[in-house]
Scaffold this motif. Structure first.
Motif, mmCIF file in Angstrom:
data_model
loop_
_atom_site.group_PDB
_atom_site.id
_atom_site.type_symbol
_atom_site.label_atom_id
_atom_site.label_comp_id
_atom_site.label_asym_id
_atom_site.label_seq_id
_atom_site.Cartn_x
_atom_site.Cartn_y
_atom_site.Cartn_z
ATOM 1 N N GLU A 177 0.830 -1.201 0.000
ATOM 2 C CA GLU A 177 0.000 0.000 0.000
ATOM 3 C C GLU A 177 0.867 1.255 0.000
ATOM 4 O O GLU A 177 1.967 1.268 0.535
ATOM 5 N N LYS A 178 0.363 2.301 -0.610
ATOM 6 C CA LYS A 178 1.059 3.590 -0.677
ATOM 7 C C LYS A 178 0.849 4.365 0.624
ATOM 8 O O LYS A 178 -0.085 4.098 1.374
ATOM 9 N N GLN A 179 1.733 5.353 0.862
ATOM 10 C CA GLN A 179 1.658 6.148 2.092
ATOM 11 C C GLN A 179 0.272 6.742 2.315
ATOM 12 O O GLN A 179 -0.285 6.631 3.402
ATOM 13 N N LYS A 180 -0.259 7.379 1.288
ATOM 14 C CA LYS A 180 -1.564 8.039 1.430
ATOM 15 C C LYS A 180 -2.664 7.034 1.776
ATOM 16 O O LYS A 180 -3.517 7.294 2.614
ATOM 17 N N GLU A 181 -2.629 5.862 1.144
ATOM 18 C CA GLU A 181 -3.631 4.823 1.402
ATOM 19 C C GLU A 181 -3.550 4.330 2.845
ATOM 20 O O GLU A 181 -4.575 4.157 3.505
ATOM 21 N N ILE A 182 -2.321 4.105 3.311
ATOM 22 C CA ILE A 182 -2.126 3.627 4.684
ATOM 23 C C ILE A 182 -2.631 4.671 5.671
ATOM 24 O O ILE A 182 -3.363 4.356 6.610
ATOM 25 N N ALA A 183 -2.253 5.916 5.439
ATOM 26 C CA ALA A 183 -2.662 6.995 6.336
ATOM 27 C C ALA A 183 -4.180 7.102 6.405
ATOM 28 O O ALA A 183 -4.759 7.251 7.495
ATOM 29 N N GLU A 184 -4.839 7.006 5.265
ATOM 30 C CA GLU A 184 -6.306 7.091 5.235
ATOM 31 C C GLU A 184 -6.943 5.928 5.992
ATOM 32 O O GLU A 184 -7.901 6.122 6.739
ATOM 33 N N LYS A 185 -6.426 4.734 5.799
ATOM 34 C CA LYS A 185 -6.996 3.561 6.476
ATOM 35 C C LYS A 185 -6.816 3.635 7.988
ATOM 36 O O LYS A 185 -7.642 3.120 8.742
ATOM 37 N N LEU A 186 -5.704 4.249 8.434
ATOM 38 C CA LEU A 186 -5.433 4.342 9.865
ATOM 39 C C LEU A 186 -5.931 5.659 10.464
ATOM 40 O O LEU A 186 -5.749 5.898 11.664
ATOM 41 N N PHE A 187 -6.542 6.507 9.625
ATOM 42 C CA PHE A 187 -7.084 7.799 10.070
ATOM 43 C C PHE A 187 -6.002 8.676 10.710
ATOM 44 O O PHE A 187 -6.194 9.256 11.773
#
Length: 63
Positions: A18-28
């Motif tokens: 997963e990309k940084q932005k995707e990870i950040a979004e999933k973890l809020f």
């Protein structure tokens, strides 16, 4: 030193590619906070680069 629950979550998503932005979004969390987690994880696992961290994740995932 062991990883926190959040750091393990970050590694889980990283190991899935997963990309940084995707990870950040999933973890809020913000991407800045995610990068701070990465820094702490790399320090704890004694790896220097993100590529080394990804290799660690791949080895971890295959176990």
């Amino acid at each position: 030193m062991s990883l926190t629950k959040r750091e393990k979550e970050v590694l889980k998503y990283l190991s899935k590619g997963e990309k940084q932005k995707e990870i950040a979004e999933k973890l809020f969390i913000s991407t800045h906070t995610l990068r701070e987690h990465w820094k702490k994880i790399k320090r704890k696992l004694e790896v220097q680069t993100t590529n080394e961290l990804i290799k660690y994740c791949n080895a971890f995932q295959s176990k």
